[in-house]
Design a protein around this motif. Sequence first.
Motif, PDB file in Angstrom:
ATOM      1  N   LEU A 602       0.830  -1.207   0.000  1.00 35.06           N
ATOM      2  CA  LEU A 602       0.000   0.000   0.000  1.00 35.06           C
ATOM      3  C   LEU A 602       0.866   1.259   0.000  1.00 35.06           C
ATOM      4  CD1 LEU A 602      -2.802  -1.044   2.534  1.00 35.06           C
ATOM      5  CD2 LEU A 602      -2.859  -1.126   0.033  1.00 35.06           C
ATOM      6  N   ALA A 603       2.011   1.202   0.658  1.00 35.29           N
ATOM      7  CA  ALA A 603       2.908   2.356   0.662  1.00 35.29           C
ATOM      8  C   ALA A 603       3.450   2.638  -0.733  1.00 35.29           C
ATOM      9  CB  ALA A 603       4.067   2.115   1.638  1.00 35.29           C
ATOM     10  N   SER A 604       3.692   1.580  -1.503  1.00 33.41           N
ATOM     11  CA  SER A 604       4.197   1.785  -2.862  1.00 33.41           C
ATOM     12  C   SER A 604       3.172   2.464  -3.757  1.00 33.41           C
ATOM     13  CB  SER A 604       4.607   0.444  -3.465  1.00 33.41           C
ATOM     14  OG  SER A 604       3.476  -0.391  -3.680  1.00 33.41           O
ATOM     15  N   LEU A 605       1.890   2.336  -3.429  1.00 33.55           N
ATOM     16  CA  LEU A 605       0.842   2.966  -4.233  1.00 33.55           C
ATOM     17  C   LEU A 605       0.719   4.460  -3.962  1.00 33.55           C
ATOM     18  CD1 LEU A 605      -1.998   0.281  -3.943  1.00 33.55           C
ATOM     19  CD2 LEU A 605      -0.555   0.735  -5.928  1.00 33.55           C
ATOM     20  N   GLN A 606       1.305   4.934  -2.887  1.00 33.20           N
ATOM     21  CA  GLN A 606       1.184   6.352  -2.555  1.00 33.20           C
ATOM     22  C   GLN A 606       1.827   7.242  -3.611  1.00 33.20           C
ATOM     23  OE1 GLN A 606       2.787   6.839   1.397  1.00 33.20           O
ATOM     24  NE2 GLN A 606       1.119   5.694   2.384  1.00 33.20           N
ATOM     25  N   GLU A 607       2.812   6.726  -4.324  1.00 30.61           N
ATOM     26  CA  GLU A 607       3.467   7.513  -5.363  1.00 30.61           C
ATOM     27  C   GLU A 607       2.566   7.747  -6.571  1.00 30.61           C
ATOM     28  OE1 GLU A 607       7.014   5.527  -6.390  1.00 30.61           O
ATOM     29  OE2 GLU A 607       7.882   5.592  -4.367  1.00 30.61           O
ATOM     30  N   VAL A 644      -1.247   0.956 -11.493  1.00 32.41           N
ATOM     31  CA  VAL A 644      -1.572   0.221 -10.270  1.00 32.41           C
ATOM     32  C   VAL A 644      -1.163  -1.240 -10.404  1.00 32.41           C
ATOM     33  CG1 VAL A 644      -3.463  -0.586  -8.799  1.00 32.41           C
ATOM     34  CG2 VAL A 644      -3.436   1.779  -9.607  1.00 32.41           C
ATOM     35  N   ALA A 645      -1.488  -1.854 -11.543  1.00 29.65           N
ATOM     36  CA  ALA A 645      -1.139  -3.263 -11.748  1.00 29.65           C
ATOM     37  C   ALA A 645       0.370  -3.465 -11.721  1.00 29.65           C
ATOM     38  CB  ALA A 645      -1.721  -3.756 -13.076  1.00 29.65           C
ATOM     39  N   THR A 646       1.125  -2.571 -12.378  1.00 31.22           N
ATOM     40  CA  THR A 646       2.577  -2.693 -12.399  1.00 31.22           C
ATOM     41  C   THR A 646       3.171  -2.534 -11.006  1.00 31.22           C
ATOM     42  OG1 THR A 646       2.661  -1.839 -14.665  1.00 31.22           O
ATOM     43  CG2 THR A 646       4.686  -1.750 -13.384  1.00 31.22           C
ATOM     44  N   THR A 647       2.658  -1.582 -10.254  1.00 35.53           N
ATOM     45  CA  THR A 647       3.179  -1.338  -8.907  1.00 35.53           C
ATOM     46  C   THR A 647       2.898  -2.505  -7.976  1.00 35.53           C
ATOM     47  OG1 THR A 647       2.867   1.054  -9.213  1.00 35.53           O
ATOM     48  CG2 THR A 647       3.120   0.260  -6.964  1.00 35.53           C
ATOM     49  N   LEU A 648       1.666  -3.017  -8.025  1.00 36.92           N
ATOM     50  CA  LEU A 648       1.325  -4.144  -7.160  1.00 36.92           C
ATOM     51  C   LEU A 648       2.083  -5.406  -7.569  1.00 36.92           C
ATOM     52  CD1 LEU A 648      -2.530  -3.656  -6.710  1.00 36.92           C
ATOM     53  CD2 LEU A 648      -0.725  -3.208  -5.043  1.00 36.92           C
ATOM     54  N   ARG A 649       2.299  -5.584  -8.858  1.00 38.18           N
ATOM     55  CA  ARG A 649       3.055  -6.749  -9.311  1.00 38.18           C
ATOM     56  C   ARG A 649       4.504  -6.665  -8.825  1.00 38.18           C
ATOM     57  NH1 ARG A 649       2.655 -11.977 -10.197  1.00 38.18           N
ATOM     58  NH2 ARG A 649       4.100 -12.759 -11.776  1.00 38.18           N
ATOM     59  N   ALA A 650       5.063  -5.476  -8.856  1.00 37.40           N
ATOM     60  CA  ALA A 650       6.428  -5.301  -8.356  1.00 37.40           C
ATOM     61  C   ALA A 650       6.507  -5.640  -6.869  1.00 37.40           C
ATOM     62  CB  ALA A 650       6.898  -3.874  -8.607  1.00 37.40           C
ATOM     63  N   SER A 651       5.467  -5.299  -6.125  1.00 36.11           N
ATOM     64  CA  SER A 651       5.441  -5.635  -4.703  1.00 36.11           C
ATOM     65  C   SER A 651       5.386  -7.143  -4.491  1.00 36.11           C
ATOM     66  CB  SER A 651       4.242  -4.963  -4.023  1.00 36.11           C
ATOM     67  OG  SER A 651       4.343  -3.553  -4.074  1.00 36.11           O
ATOM     68  N   VAL A 652       4.583  -7.841  -5.314  1.00 37.22           N
ATOM     69  CA  VAL A 652       4.497  -9.304  -5.210  1.00 37.22           C
ATOM     70  C   VAL A 652       5.857  -9.936  -5.489  1.00 37.22           C
ATOM     71  CG1 VAL A 652       3.475 -11.370  -6.226  1.00 37.22           C
ATOM     72  CG2 VAL A 652       2.040  -9.381  -5.765  1.00 37.22           C
ATOM     73  N   VAL A 653       6.542  -9.453  -6.546  1.00 43.74           N
ATOM     74  CA  VAL A 653       7.860  -9.990  -6.894  1.00 43.74           C
ATOM     75  C   VAL A 653       8.864  -9.729  -5.773  1.00 43.74           C
ATOM     76  CG1 VAL A 653       9.799  -9.780  -8.498  1.00 43.74           C
ATOM     77  CG2 VAL A 653       7.449  -9.839  -9.372  1.00 43.74           C
TER      78      VAL A 653
END
Length: 682
Positions: A602-607, A644-653
């Motif tokens: 969720l913090a990564s989505l703040q950007e 959003v999809a790219t950011t969340l995918r990066a978090s999963v990786v």
Amino acid sequence: MPSDGPEPIRSDGAVEIPAEGSVPDDSAPQLTTQSRRIARVLLDSPLPQLDRLFDYALPDELGDVPPGVRVRVPLRTAGRVIDGYVIEVDTEDDADRPLSEVDGIVSEVPVLPDRLYRLARRAADRAAGSASDVLRLVIPKRQVRVEKAWKADSPAVVPTDDALAGAVRLIASYDGLDEVLESGGRAAVEAIPVHHDGAPGWAALLASAAARMLADGRSSILVVPDHRDLDQLLAVLATAVPAEAVARYDSRQTNPDRYRSFLRSLEDAPSVVVGNRSAVYAPVRAGLVALWDDGDPLLGEPLAPYINARDAALLRQEQEDSALLFVGHTRTTDVERLVAHGWLQDIRAARRVLPRVVLSTPQEMDAPTAQRMPSSAFLSARNAAAEGPVLVQVSRPGFAPSLVCAECRAPARCAHCGGPLGAKHRGAVPVCAWCGRGARAWTCPACSSTKLRLASSGSERTADELGKAFPGIRVIVADSAHPVEHVADKPSLVVATRGAEPLADGGYRAVVLLDGPRMLQAPDLRIGEACLRWWSNAAALAAPGAPIHLVGVDGSIARALATWNQSGYARAELAERAPLHMPPATRVALVEGTTAAVARALASLQELALPADAVLGPVPIESDDHPPRVRALVRFEYGSGAKVATTLRASVVAEAVSARRGKGKSTRSALSVRLDILDPEL
């Protein structure tokens, strides 16, 4: 855990983050010439950090290696190998770059054409998933005997003149449909709720569109929710197109038959691919993609990356410029949103045939709840049953799916696990629906009563009651435990659960839709859409002019069925959800994992500068997992979907790589993401 060799090089030149079990072997012999052939390979691995192309050297002894073939490639110095697909073959001058060699070719058949890879890549990126997970849904396991017997030289086939003439006439009965098929347009089509030569109108429409495409030398993909729809469509296709043109995608097929159909769809000769949700990825050069009843939840993929067939069809149409049809008796809010934006054309029949829907009167609505079937519906069913089959739709299977205390009406629960108690037949011992234990000596914890009362009637109990009220009339139960595909044009009462209604010769003489209020009480964001779809599909089975009684329901949803204005109901639903930022007005992502992992995601989505109320949660998940897990919902506009999809995918990786570097290994991922959930748990 750190790797024991040099860091592998990705195809884009970046350094790959090493992780245990995921680093290609760098100890293989290296070519010493100034230039060498390389293959860019997509690994067939569930690990998210491996969802990219890796460079491997191609030994000369392998000969020509076309893109799309299956290969075996090394992962680590321990000698492990894994399957993969060759996406590109290239040459490079830097022969000193350390690269592993392709271990071998699994099959010389290019099972992954470029168009299928690009579709899988786009679908995975949109859903923050892996392309290999998408490909696993469509490419069957290799069957050596089938492959050896297969020859990619099927001759082109065309429909007979009579079949093509019938298809042209049916297509012409829909204003603008022929133009959409000719120009590769997109449309939402309202199916005529009538039968054509004993077949459902929607099946005749899809078969006619496929015949039209086949006559022009183009392939079609026809996607339906379940095996009942598939069987009905195949029966109509048998009269519309040659059998050798049909490629069937069906989970009920044997592995050889499924692989044989897949190989047929790889051929250049045009074909008609018909199947369930995975058929939308069939590797044909599609001139038409058509979905029947896109609101059916069976079209939503239950496996990662959880892509709905409707979304995959939209991506495919953009990629291939094929014609796209969403056909149904009702209109989902997802499709209505696309119609409102002008993305889909609204197509209706030139002469609409409207079912005769009868709503409950105000007096019947005010009657006691014990009156399950009002007198008007009862008399209509009794008169119609003397002439032919009558359909009675109920909400649930079984005899009495739930019981309550006879004194205080509290739900009867199992003393062992707390599950709901039900009865399999009249006088039966109550049984728990969860653990299966009997409850012979049940006592109400609220009032200490030992007496039980039937709280709801399933298909079997309804059939038992109607059998007494309609003496001399055959009663047929059709549900998941008693599947019935077809009933004859003879006096009978058919008690069916929603979605299990059999076809009737000539149509039903009357249709009674029971349990409407109970269906509408389900805690589901889309329950109104779902009920309207169930009722509309049942109403479409009626004979022309036959009465359809909707019992106990009023308001906008009843008016939509009575006026056959399902698109108007979808528009109203869409307008109500927009201010609340509910799907499909906005997209929603479900983020689940450990507390720390979800917080980092969720913090990564703040950007991305999402609205302040975009995130709902996180909230704890009731489970025995350790460490505890939480979940959060993220709402975002369609224009922000890629970021959003790219950011969340990066978090999963990142979480997957971190977990594999750690000392402990968990059987469950620290973070999982699911986009475009249809019913968020708020």
